[in-house]
Motif scaffolding. Sequence first.
Motif, PDB file in Angstrom:
ATOM      1  N   CYS A  61       0.644  -1.238  -0.057  1.00 25.41           N
ATOM      2  CA  CYS A  61      -0.029   0.051   0.044  1.00 25.41           C
ATOM      3  C   CYS A  61       0.867   1.203   0.043  1.00 25.41           C
ATOM      4  O   CYS A  61       1.710   1.265   0.950  1.00 25.41           O
ATOM      5  N   GLU A  62       0.390   2.153  -0.964  1.00 27.90           N
ATOM      6  CA  GLU A  62       1.216   3.281  -1.078  1.00 27.90           C
ATOM      7  C   GLU A  62       0.959   4.386  -0.030  1.00 27.90           C
ATOM      8  O   GLU A  62       1.444   5.568   0.076  1.00 27.90           O
ATOM      9  N   PHE A  63      -0.312   4.233   0.725  1.00 28.29           N
ATOM     10  CA  PHE A  63      -0.923   5.470   1.374  1.00 28.29           C
ATOM     11  C   PHE A  63      -0.447   4.857   2.922  1.00 28.29           C
ATOM     12  O   PHE A  63      -0.793   5.862   3.867  1.00 28.29           O
ATOM     13  N   CYS A  64      -0.102   3.964   3.355  1.00 26.50           N
ATOM     14  CA  CYS A  64       0.030   3.506   4.912  1.00 26.50           C
ATOM     15  C   CYS A  64       1.307   2.795   4.964  1.00 26.50           C
ATOM     16  O   CYS A  64       2.098   2.187   4.113  1.00 26.50           O
ATOM     17  N   ASP A  65       1.876   2.438   6.170  1.00 28.53           N
ATOM     18  CA  ASP A  65       3.029   1.446   6.560  1.00 28.53           C
ATOM     19  C   ASP A  65       2.491   0.108   6.590  1.00 28.53           C
ATOM     20  O   ASP A  65       3.489  -0.645   7.023  1.00 28.53           O
ATOM     21  N   THR A  66       1.205  -0.402   6.361  1.00 35.79           N
ATOM     22  CA  THR A  66       0.792  -1.441   6.372  1.00 35.79           C
ATOM     23  C   THR A  66       1.942  -2.547   5.463  1.00 35.79           C
ATOM     24  O   THR A  66       2.075  -2.270   4.170  1.00 35.79           O
ATOM     25  N   ASP A  67       2.560  -3.673   6.080  1.00 35.98           N
ATOM     26  CA  ASP A  67       3.513  -4.268   5.299  1.00 35.98           C
ATOM     27  C   ASP A  67       2.694  -5.048   4.305  1.00 35.98           C
ATOM     28  O   ASP A  67       2.953  -4.832   2.907  1.00 35.98           O
ATOM     29  N   ARG A  68       2.032  -5.957   4.620  1.00 37.66           N
ATOM     30  CA  ARG A  68       1.099  -6.994   3.645  1.00 37.66           C
ATOM     31  C   ARG A  68      -0.191  -7.250   4.113  1.00 37.66           C
ATOM     32  O   ARG A  68      -0.319  -8.089   4.884  1.00 37.66           O
ATOM     33  N   PRO A  69      -0.951  -6.445   3.922  1.00 36.79           N
ATOM     34  CA  PRO A  69      -2.591  -6.806   4.394  1.00 36.79           C
ATOM     35  C   PRO A  69      -2.886  -8.052   4.036  1.00 36.79           C
ATOM     36  O   PRO A  69      -2.830  -8.624   2.777  1.00 36.79           O
ATOM     37  N   PHE A  70      -3.913  -8.640   4.849  1.00 36.20           N
ATOM     38  CA  PHE A  70      -4.500  -9.756   4.542  1.00 36.20           C
ATOM     39  C   PHE A  70      -5.724  -9.738   5.118  1.00 36.20           C
ATOM     40  O   PHE A  70      -6.137  -8.792   5.953  1.00 36.20           O
ATOM     41  N   VAL A  71      -6.834 -10.577   4.568  1.00 32.03           N
ATOM     42  CA  VAL A  71      -8.220 -10.709   4.942  1.00 32.03           C
ATOM     43  C   VAL A  71      -8.688 -12.235   5.070  1.00 32.03           C
ATOM     44  O   VAL A  71      -7.821 -12.913   4.407  1.00 32.03           O
ATOM     45  N   LEU A  72      -9.551 -12.099   5.713  1.00 32.06           N
ATOM     46  CA  LEU A  72     -10.351 -13.569   5.880  1.00 32.06           C
ATOM     47  C   LEU A  72     -11.312 -13.599   4.836  1.00 32.06           C
ATOM     48  O   LEU A  72     -12.226 -12.830   4.993  1.00 32.06           O
ATOM     49  N   GLY A  73     -11.059 -14.391   3.652  1.00 31.58           N
ATOM     50  CA  GLY A  73     -12.181 -14.409   2.642  1.00 31.58           C
ATOM     51  C   GLY A  73     -12.365 -15.702   2.470  1.00 31.58           C
ATOM     52  O   GLY A  73     -12.396 -16.667   3.079  1.00 31.58           O
ATOM     53  N   GLY A  74     -13.200 -15.681   1.114  1.00 31.77           N
ATOM     54  CA  GLY A  74     -13.682 -17.202   0.773  1.00 31.77           C
ATOM     55  C   GLY A  74     -15.277 -17.166   1.155  1.00 31.77           C
ATOM     56  O   GLY A  74     -15.471 -16.325   1.990  1.00 31.77           O
ATOM     57  N   PRO A  75     -15.843 -18.192   0.625  1.00 29.91           N
ATOM     58  CA  PRO A  75     -17.238 -18.222   1.022  1.00 29.91           C
ATOM     59  C   PRO A  75     -17.575 -18.319   2.690  1.00 29.91           C
ATOM     60  O   PRO A  75     -18.553 -18.026   3.077  1.00 29.91           O
ATOM     61  N   GLY A  76     -16.432 -19.086   3.487  1.00 27.75           N
ATOM     62  CA  GLY A  76     -16.686 -19.197   4.543  1.00 27.75           C
ATOM     63  C   GLY A  76     -15.924 -18.082   5.655  1.00 27.75           C
ATOM     64  O   GLY A  76     -16.099 -18.264   6.643  1.00 27.75           O
ATOM     65  N   MET A  77     -15.379 -17.214   4.767  1.00 29.27           N
ATOM     66  CA  MET A  77     -14.491 -15.947   5.349  1.00 29.27           C
ATOM     67  C   MET A  77     -13.663 -16.796   6.515  1.00 29.27           C
ATOM     68  O   MET A  77     -13.276 -16.046   7.460  1.00 29.27           O
ATOM     69  N   ASP A  78     -13.060 -17.828   5.890  1.00 25.85           N
ATOM     70  CA  ASP A  78     -12.011 -18.626   6.834  1.00 25.85           C
ATOM     71  C   ASP A  78     -10.779 -19.013   6.165  1.00 25.85           C
ATOM     72  O   ASP A  78      -9.708 -19.687   6.468  1.00 25.85           O
ATOM     73  N   THR A  79     -10.480 -18.120   4.986  1.00 24.87           N
ATOM     74  CA  THR A  79      -9.365 -18.487   4.125  1.00 24.87           C
ATOM     75  C   THR A  79      -8.468 -17.037   4.177  1.00 24.87           C
ATOM     76  O   THR A  79      -8.922 -16.165   3.860  1.00 24.87           O
ATOM     77  N   ASP A  80      -7.319 -17.468   4.600  1.00 23.83           N
ATOM     78  CA  ASP A  80      -6.254 -15.985   4.641  1.00 23.83           C
ATOM     79  C   ASP A  80      -5.878 -15.902   3.322  1.00 23.83           C
ATOM     80  O   ASP A  80      -5.298 -16.562   2.562  1.00 23.83           O
ATOM     81  N   VAL A  81      -6.339 -14.472   2.959  1.00 27.97           N
ATOM     82  CA  VAL A  81      -5.951 -14.047   1.614  1.00 27.97           C
ATOM     83  C   VAL A  81      -5.086 -12.788   1.800  1.00 27.97           C
ATOM     84  O   VAL A  81      -5.430 -11.866   2.407  1.00 27.97           O
ATOM     85  N   TRP A  82      -3.862 -13.021   1.068  1.00 27.27           N
ATOM     86  CA  TRP A  82      -2.904 -12.047   1.162  1.00 27.27           C
ATOM     87  C   TRP A  82      -3.285 -10.920   0.063  1.00 27.27           C
ATOM     88  O   TRP A  82      -3.426 -11.406  -1.189  1.00 27.27           O
ATOM     89  N   LEU A  83      -3.335  -9.605   0.458  1.00 29.75           N
ATOM     90  CA  LEU A  83      -3.788  -8.681  -0.689  1.00 29.75           C
ATOM     91  C   LEU A  83      -2.176  -7.981  -1.441  1.00 29.75           C
ATOM     92  O   LEU A  83      -1.318  -7.975  -0.697  1.00 29.75           O
ATOM     93  N   GLY A  84      -2.431  -7.727  -2.405  1.00 27.94           N
ATOM     94  CA  GLY A  84      -1.447  -7.098  -3.373  1.00 27.94           C
ATOM     95  C   GLY A  84      -0.657  -7.858  -4.407  1.00 27.94           C
ATOM     96  O   GLY A  84       0.328  -7.179  -4.765  1.00 27.94           O
ATOM     97  N   SER A  85      -1.212  -8.853  -4.695  1.00 30.72           N
ATOM     98  CA  SER A  85      -0.461  -9.755  -5.902  1.00 30.72           C
ATOM     99  C   SER A  85      -1.523 -10.420  -6.823  1.00 30.72           C
ATOM    100  O   SER A  85      -1.101 -11.103  -7.537  1.00 30.72           O
ATOM    101  N   ALA A  86      -2.743  -9.988  -6.728  1.00 29.77           N
ATOM    102  CA  ALA A  86      -3.912 -10.568  -7.596  1.00 29.77           C
ATOM    103  C   ALA A  86      -5.028  -9.702  -7.996  1.00 29.77           C
ATOM    104  O   ALA A  86      -4.898  -8.672  -7.500  1.00 29.77           O
ATOM    105  N   GLU A  87      -5.870 -10.228  -8.729  1.00 31.98           N
ATOM    106  CA  GLU A  87      -6.816  -9.101  -9.317  1.00 31.98           C
ATOM    107  C   GLU A  87      -8.325  -9.769  -8.899  1.00 31.98           C
ATOM    108  O   GLU A  87      -8.296 -11.166  -8.571  1.00 31.98           O
ATOM    109  N   ILE A  88      -9.501  -9.116  -8.510  1.00 32.65           N
ATOM    110  CA  ILE A  88     -10.719  -9.396  -8.408  1.00 32.65           C
ATOM    111  C   ILE A  88     -11.270  -8.849  -9.781  1.00 32.65           C
ATOM    112  O   ILE A  88     -11.269  -7.876 -10.027  1.00 32.65           O
ATOM    113  N   ARG A  89     -11.995 -10.148 -10.491  1.00 31.01           N
ATOM    114  CA  ARG A  89     -12.784  -9.554 -11.670  1.00 31.01           C
ATOM    115  C   ARG A  89     -14.409 -10.044 -11.645  1.00 31.01           C
ATOM    116  O   ARG A  89     -14.529 -11.131 -11.078  1.00 31.01           O
TER     117      ARG A  89
END
Length: 139
Positions: A61-89
């Motif tokens: 992220c160019e706007f903050c010091d967050t090193d590598r953000p991740f979210v809990l994603g997927g249908p069950g919201m139980d999958t670690d998803v690292w942000l910054g290297s893929a797209e959502i289409r």
Amino acid sequence: MTHYRDLSPYSYDESAREMLNVGWLAREHSYPSGVVDERVVSALKILSATYDNQMRGIHHCEFCDTDRPFVLGGPGMDTDVWLGSAEIRVEGVDGTLYAAPNLVIHYITEHHYCPPEEFCRAALKAAGMDTAGQLTLVD
């Protein structure tokens, strides 16, 4: 990361279909800000577990010091998803295809980025969620 204006033609990588850019932000360019409906954030988290156009590198992220953000994603919201290297289409009801970096989730939740409403509705549709009602409120 390369900056592309929202709803401009996608040109980051080759694609068999025409797409429009959403959420390709950069520090030196302003962007629309506001409150985005939590349903949209949930839809994007669900969709984030399916990596489109996965890259080898990582964009921070160019706007903050967050090193590598991740979210809990997927249908069950139980999958670690690292942000910054893929797209959502996602595809809109009119057939328009949108491409956003998966870091768009971080931009919305941490930097109040407000994506175009048609993209938000397409994300809800792609995640199998209700698309009725107001979705975004720009400041």
